[in-house]
Structure formats: structure tokens, C-alpha cells
Design a protein around this motif. Structure first.
Motif, PDB file in Angstrom:
ATOM      1  N   TYR A 245      55.736  33.535  38.322  1.00  0.00           N
ATOM      2  CA  TYR A 245      56.377  32.336  38.847  1.00  0.00           C
ATOM      3  C   TYR A 245      55.671  31.109  38.284  1.00  0.00           C
ATOM      4  CZ  TYR A 245      58.219  35.612  42.322  1.00  0.00           C
ATOM      5  OH  TYR A 245      58.842  36.678  42.933  1.00  0.00           O
ATOM      6  N   LEU A 246      56.430  30.091  38.016  1.00  0.00           N
ATOM      7  CA  LEU A 246      55.905  28.776  37.657  1.00  0.00           C
ATOM      8  C   LEU A 246      56.371  27.791  38.720  1.00  0.00           C
ATOM      9  CD1 LEU A 246      54.791  26.433  35.889  1.00  0.00           C
ATOM     10  CD2 LEU A 246      56.941  26.531  34.598  1.00  0.00           C
ATOM     11  N   VAL A 247      55.427  27.081  39.327  1.00  0.00           N
ATOM     12  CA  VAL A 247      55.779  26.016  40.267  1.00  0.00           C
ATOM     13  C   VAL A 247      55.356  24.703  39.628  1.00  0.00           C
ATOM     14  CG1 VAL A 247      55.527  25.118  42.611  1.00  0.00           C
ATOM     15  CG2 VAL A 247      55.405  27.588  42.206  1.00  0.00           C
ATOM     16  N   THR A 248      56.311  23.780  39.509  1.00  0.00           N
ATOM     17  CA  THR A 248      56.056  22.578  38.717  1.00  0.00           C
ATOM     18  C   THR A 248      56.892  21.402  39.203  1.00  0.00           C
ATOM     19  OG1 THR A 248      56.125  21.667  36.461  1.00  0.00           O
ATOM     20  CG2 THR A 248      57.837  23.270  37.037  1.00  0.00           C
ATOM     21  N   GLY A 249      56.463  20.215  38.828  1.00  0.00           N
ATOM     22  CA  GLY A 249      57.269  19.023  39.017  1.00  0.00           C
ATOM     23  C   GLY A 249      58.133  18.779  37.791  1.00  0.00           C
ATOM     24  N   ASP A 250      59.020  17.800  37.889  1.00  0.00           N
ATOM     25  CA  ASP A 250      59.981  17.608  36.805  1.00  0.00           C
ATOM     26  C   ASP A 250      59.355  17.060  35.532  1.00  0.00           C
ATOM     27  OD1 ASP A 250      60.958  14.344  37.234  1.00  0.00           O
ATOM     28  OD2 ASP A 250      60.032  15.378  38.918  1.00  0.00           O
ATOM     29  N   LEU A 251      58.359  16.172  35.629  1.00  0.00           N
ATOM     30  CA  LEU A 251      57.774  15.625  34.413  1.00  0.00           C
ATOM     31  C   LEU A 251      57.007  16.685  33.625  1.00  0.00           C
ATOM     32  CD1 LEU A 251      56.529  12.027  35.303  1.00  0.00           C
ATOM     33  CD2 LEU A 251      58.658  12.752  34.224  1.00  0.00           C
ATOM     34  N   SER A 252      56.299  17.565  34.324  1.00  0.00           N
ATOM     35  CA  SER A 252      55.589  18.645  33.635  1.00  0.00           C
ATOM     36  C   SER A 252      56.570  19.582  32.948  1.00  0.00           C
ATOM     37  CB  SER A 252      54.717  19.430  34.626  1.00  0.00           C
ATOM     38  OG  SER A 252      53.675  18.628  35.135  1.00  0.00           O
ATOM     39  N   LEU A 253      57.678  19.879  33.613  1.00  0.00           N
ATOM     40  CA  LEU A 253      58.687  20.744  33.006  1.00  0.00           C
ATOM     41  C   LEU A 253      59.300  20.062  31.786  1.00  0.00           C
ATOM     42  CD1 LEU A 253      60.142  23.546  33.781  1.00  0.00           C
ATOM     43  CD2 LEU A 253      62.076  22.070  34.340  1.00  0.00           C
ATOM     44  N   PHE A 254      59.673  18.803  31.946  1.00  0.00           N
ATOM     45  CA  PHE A 254      60.291  18.033  30.861  1.00  0.00           C
ATOM     46  C   PHE A 254      59.396  17.994  29.622  1.00  0.00           C
ATOM     47  CE2 PHE A 254      60.532  13.675  28.987  1.00  0.00           C
ATOM     48  CZ  PHE A 254      61.742  13.824  28.322  1.00  0.00           C
ATOM     49  N   HIS A 255      58.095  17.892  29.847  1.00  0.00           N
ATOM     50  CA  HIS A 255      57.132  17.736  28.764  1.00  0.00           C
ATOM     51  C   HIS A 255      57.070  18.966  27.873  1.00  0.00           C
ATOM     52  CE1 HIS A 255      53.284  16.503  26.858  1.00  0.00           C
ATOM     53  NE2 HIS A 255      53.629  15.296  27.246  1.00  0.00           N
ATOM     54  N   ASP A 256      57.513  20.133  28.377  1.00  0.00           N
ATOM     55  CA  ASP A 256      57.394  21.373  27.604  1.00  0.00           C
ATOM     56  C   ASP A 256      58.700  22.166  27.592  1.00  0.00           C
ATOM     57  OD1 ASP A 256      55.959  23.229  26.033  1.00  0.00           O
ATOM     58  OD2 ASP A 256      55.474  24.452  27.774  1.00  0.00           O
ATOM     59  N   LEU A 257      59.841  21.472  27.665  1.00  0.00           N
ATOM     60  CA  LEU A 257      61.124  22.170  27.726  1.00  0.00           C
ATOM     61  C   LEU A 257      61.336  23.107  26.536  1.00  0.00           C
ATOM     62  CD1 LEU A 257      63.871  19.719  29.053  1.00  0.00           C
ATOM     63  CD2 LEU A 257      63.133  21.891  30.047  1.00  0.00           C
ATOM     64  N   ASN A 258      60.864  22.726  25.366  1.00  0.00           N
ATOM     65  CA  ASN A 258      61.062  23.566  24.193  1.00  0.00           C
ATOM     66  C   ASN A 258      60.372  24.920  24.316  1.00  0.00           C
ATOM     67  OD1 ASN A 258      62.702  21.782  22.870  1.00  0.00           O
ATOM     68  ND2 ASN A 258      61.075  20.892  21.623  1.00  0.00           N
TER      69      ASN A 258
END
Length: 574
Positions: free
Chosen positions: A450-463
Motif C-alpha cells: 500500500y502507498l498512502v500519500t498526499g496529492d502533491l507527492s503523487l503528482f511529483h512522481d506520476l510517471n
């Protein structure tokens, strides 16, 4: 103006350094005069810097202790390189102190000025540039720098270190003895000898004098060491403030989980709700121990760090297999270079008093009682998600916890003794880089991930999501989307001019589109009651699935105020 250098000089003496070699120069006047004035050093003046550096190398070889090298600014320091290289490749401890121009004179054509920052590159074990200290740390900061340099020179692999020292005019320092004595402490470095015992006067009785011992278990503890720390705390009857990434919270005696019972489990030494408890500073003095033992990095909790910084006359033992300093509070009084296994084996003696432990256990009981009610919140809230996840996650599960607000939410709401799941995070530099990619790397071992994250952290590594499809990796992503940097809601920047533009950084992204782009499953939660069934359903699927949970920054901030201020009747506890 440069009198704080006296504390740097004196700290080297306190650590056992006795020899210093100088080459003449104007900019190094301050350091040379203070070493000479101290009267504790054998000093040698050698006009040629290259010769001086090899002379220092010979002194260090003969005495098996660091020798200090002092030179002026400019090309002088470059003449040390051959000896520094020899010291690196033969494991000889040298401490290079290079005088430098102040920053205002760099890159403006000032005479005898070159870029001395990391001039020796990888040839030194350690580099630091000494800054002009704040008034509150005027004498303690240079001592900390001296300790770090000395420890890295004397690490398992001994070698040279370099401190660059910008100095202001006037260069002739005030020579009062007060400047040498200010900021002194009882700091010492302790290493195990070949017989396994420690090379200090206390021998194996180091902890017997202390009745109130507090253990800190932070990140960068190996998963196999977590139970060792829990067992050590139980033997000492010492509470353990366990950072979620230490994985000590997953350790408990049996399947009989008493965390939700009214009575206190006297076997439970692991404390997990400390950050909420310590919001009230009135508790700090009541909780003051005689001794603190730190394993791993310092815990993420800023309140714990502030509380430690407020204490005086407390023995602070930092245990580390290397000579790296991991305590930003500056309160370490003893650095023990040893593995956790060696330290706990030598010092794991029974403590007859459990009064201090019981105080923390009662606080933990109150903290869990209040924080556990987050599961009943009617709206989507990070605390509720974490409480729900801890109840749902498989015993063999693993979680990658993103930085920023997410790790702090886990610090509050991931309780000790409720799950065997293993927690991971990137707390080396605490950034948001590579969050998805690191979680996918964990998933390679085949465990439920599982990964628990906020949106900016997710956005930063979408690729990073692309590799999941090409390598058939399984990952459940729990995304708290508050449309921006929620952590800044809790910092002093809140309410300042340009706050929304500079810090909130709303992106307004629809992550269902990202899921479609990378071939991920996608579920959007509109009510917290939907999370349990979503987790159960996704647990039967393969591939990557994103569970997006919209949250509100203002609402979450108000709930954090509610849950992180546990009301405790100290008189009743005492």
C-alpha cells in the motif's frame, strides 16, 4: 567578532586532540592564536603547507589520534591535498581547518580567495563549513561541528576531515579564558573494544544509576532490530517512543492485543500517541527522564524534539554503528559506536522501578482512547483513513508512507500493538521525490503493498506508474487529495501574503484521468464509510488501484487540533 572559534578549539581538546600544525598567514590568525593561547596543545609552525601537512600525517600516525592542520585562505589549502589523499587511503585521522574569506568577499576579485567549498572532494570523510552562529548557539554550535568532524575522523574507517572557516576582521581575537570555557559539556565518544565491553569508566554499569530511562526509536532501524529494542525496553522497564517508521510499534508480546482494553497492559512498553500528548507543554517537565537512549534517526515528532531541547542535566546516549550524528537537538552527551544488538546485550539489565513507565502507559491509554475516535468521523479525514487501514491491512502487508503530512498523520494515528504490517518511508532527506516508484520497488517482493500519500507527492512522481504496467506489479494507492500542500496549513506561513500562490499550490487535477492513462484501477470515495468495502474489494484484484479520498485542508486542520491535544489530568496520573 570571531571569539566563538575558541569554543571550536577547546572542544577538540575536550575530545582528546593534543597536536596542531600551523602554516603562517593573515586570515588564519584567529585560529592559530587561539590554539596557542589555549595552552593544551603541542603546536608546530611549518612555513611550507605541503611539508606541514605531511608532518601532521606523521604525528597522527605516531599518536593514533587526529592532528589538526591550520592554514590561511587561497592556494594554501590546495597544498594539503597530497597528504589528505595519503591519509584517506591509509586511514589516518587528520582535521583540516582552512581559514577563508567571509561570503561577502567571495567571487568579487578579493585577493587570496578561491572556492574552498569541498575543495578535497571525496578525499575526506567529512566536510562542513562553519557558519557564524546565532547568539543562542554562539558557543554550542562550533562545539557540535568539532564533534562531528572528530567522530568522522575516528570512524570505523579513519581518515581526514575538512572544516572551512570563514573569518571576519578584526582577525586578532579576544583571548579571554571565558571563550574557551563557554558551552562545555560532558560529551564523550565510546567504542566497544575487542572483548565486547565498552571503553569508558562506566563499564557495563552505565545505565544502573538511572531510574527514569526513556528510549527513542526512530527511522533507519532494521526491521530485525525492532523486537530487540522492544525487549530491551521491557527489561529496563523503560518506555519507548516509537516512530512509526521504526516498526517497533508492530512488536507486541502475543496475539492478546490489549490496546483497546480499559486496563493497562503492563507488558506494553511501546508508546505511540506521544505527539498528541505532548501538545501541552505542561507535561514536558513531569516527563523529564534521567537518561535518554536514541536508536536510529531522531523521531519525526517535532514536539518530542522540542521537549528534549528544553531539558537540562539529562544524559543523552546516541547509539549508532557509525560515527554519524543523528540528533539535531544538540543534546547528545555520549555517542556510543555500536550496533543495537551489541549495546542492548551489554546494557540489558533489569530495572526494579516501573513508576516512570507506568506514567507513560497511563498517558498512552488516554491518548489511544481519544485518537481512536477518529474512526467515527462523519467526513473524510486522514486520521480516520489510517485507523481504518490499520484494522483492514493483512498481517503480511507493507505500507510506504509518503513524507510531508502523511508521515505525521501516521505518527498520530498508527497505534502500537495493532498490526504486524511493516512501514517504510524515505526519511533520509525527507523529500517527496520518487514516492510512487519507491512503493513499486517494495511491491516487487510480492507482499500486499500500500502507498498512502498526499496529492502533491503523487503528482511529483506520476510517471512512476508506467513501470507497474510493464512489470505487472500490484499496489494499492490511498490518495488523500486536498488539492495542494496541506502541511503548510500547520506552519507559520499560514495567513501570510501570497500564501495560496506560494504554498497551497492548488493543481485542480482529476486523478481518474491519470488512472486511465497508466491503466490503473480507480475508486473515488465520497464518504469514509465506503473505504472498508473498497479495501476489501481491491485486495482481491491485481495491478495498481488508486483510491482517491477528497479531503478539505481547513477541516483536517481543525480535526488535528481536536485530536492532537489530549487532555490529561496530571495530578490523577501522579
Amino acid at each position: 567578532m570571531n571569539e566563538y572559534i575558541a569554543a571550536l578549539v577547546d572542544e577538540f581538546y575536550q575530545l582528546g586532540v593534543r597536536h596542531a600544525v600551523f602554516s603562517p598567514g593573515s586570515r588564519s590568525t584567529t585560529m592559530a592564536m587561539l590554539f596557542k593561547e589555549h595552552e593544551g596543545f603541542e603546536t608546530y609552525m611549518n612555513i611550507d603547507e605541503r611539508s606541514a601537512s605531511f608532518m601532521a600525517l606523521g604525528i597522527a600516525k605516531a599518536h593514533k589520534e587526529p592532528t589538526v592542520l591550520v592554514c590561511t585562505s587561497g592556494s594554501a589549502v590546495a597544498h594539503y591535498l597530497p597528504a589528505v589523499l595519503e591519509a584517506q587511503y591509509t586511514g589516518v585521522p587528520l582535521i583540516v581547518l582552512s581559514a577563508d574569506r567571509p561570503h561577502t568577499l567571495l567571487h568579487v576579485g578579493a585577493p587570496q580567495t578561491v572556492d574552498q567549498h569541498k575543495i578535497f572532494g571525496t578525499a575526506v570523510n567529512y566536510f562542513e563549513e562553519l557558519a557564524v552562529p546565532q547568539e543562542s548557539h554562539y558557543y554550542t554550535y562550533p562545539r557540535q561541528v568539532a564533534r562531528k568532524a572528530y567522530m568522522k575522523a575516528m570512524d570505523t574507517k579513519k581518515g581526514p576531515v575538512h572544516i572551512n572557516v570563514p573569518l571576519f576582521e578584526p582577525l586578532v581575537p579576544e583571548l579571554s579564558r571565558n571563550h574557551f570555557e563557554a558551552g562545555r559539556s560532558s560529551f564523550k565518544v565510546v567504542k566497544p573494544n575487542y572483548g565486547g565491553a565498552f571503553s569508558c569508566d562506566d563499564g557495563n554499569n552505565l545505565l544502573e544509576r538511572y531510574e527514569r530511562i526513556l528510549i527513542l526509536a526512530g527511522p533507519q532501524i532494521d526491521i530485525d532490530e525492532a523486537e530487540t529494542i522492544r525487549s530491551f525496553g521491557a527489561t529496563l522497564q523503560a518506555p519507548i517512543l516509537a516512530d512509526p517508521l521504526s516498526n517497533v510499534r508492530r512488536c507486541y508480546n502475543s496475539a492478546d492485543n490489549q490496546s483497546n482494553k480499559e486496563e493497562i497492559d503492563t507488558n506494553d512498553v511501546v508508546i505511540s500517541t506521544y505527539d498528541a500528548l505532548l501538545a501541552g507543554q505542561a507535561l514536558w517537565n513531569e516527563l523529564k527522564p534521567d537518561c535518554v537512549i536514541q536508536f536510529g534517526q531522531i523521531v519525526v515528532s517535532k514536539r518530542v524534539q522540542q521537549m528534549i531541547a528544553s531539558w537540562t542535566d539529562v544524559e543523552y546516549i546516541e547509539v549508532n554503528p557509525t560515527m554519524d550524528s543523528m540528533n539535531p537537538t544538540g543534546k547528545t552527551t555520549m555517542h556510543v559506536q555500536a550496533s543495537i544488538d551489541v549495546f542492548t546485550h551489554l546494557y540489558g539489565k533489569n530495572n526494579n522501578s516501573d513508576k516512570y513507565l507506568k506514567l507513560w502507559q497511563r498517558l498512552e491509554q488516554e491518548g489511544k482512547k481519544q485518537l481512536s475516535t477518529a474512526i467515527d468521523e462523519p467526513h473524510c479525514f486522514e486520521g480516520r483513513t489510517i485507523r481504518e487501514l490499520q484494522k483492514q491491512i493483512p498481517e503480511d502487508g507493507q505500507i510506504f508512507v509518503a513524507n510531508s503530512m502523511t508521515i505525521r498523520d501516521f505518527d498520530y494515528f498508527w497505534f502500537s500493538g495493532e498490526s504486524k504490517a511493516v512501514l517504510y518511508g524515505n526519511r533520509g532527506v525527507n523529500g517527496i521525490d520518487g514516492t510512487i516508484s519507491t512503493a513499486l520497488g517494495l511491491a516487487v517482493n510480492g507482499r500486499p503493498t500500500y502507498l498512502v500519500t498526499g496529492d502533491l507527492s503523487l503528482f511529483h512522481d506520476l510517471n512512476g506508474l508506467a513501470v507497474a504496467k510493464t512489470h505487472n506489479l500490484n499496489l494499492t494507492i490511498i490518495l488523500h487529495n486536498n488539492d495542494g500542500g496541506g502541511i503548510f496549513e500547520y506552519l507559520p506561513q499560514k495567513g501570510t501574503k501570497h500564501f495560496d500562490y506560494l504554498f497551497s499550490t492548488s493543481q485542480g487535477l482529476d486523478y481518474s484521468g491519470a488512472a486511465k492513462l497508466y491503466g490503473c484501477g480507480y475508486t473515488k470515495i465520497s464518504s469514509p464509510d465506503e473505504l472498508s468495502s473498497a479495501l476489501a474489494k481491491i485486495g482481491q484484484e491485481s495491478g495498481v488501484h488508486i483510491i482517491e479520498i477528497p479531503t478539505n485542508r481547513e477541516y483536517s486542520r481543525e480535526l488535528h487540533k481536536k485530536y492532537t491535544k489530549v487532555s490529561v489530568d496530571m495530578e490523577a496520573l501522579l
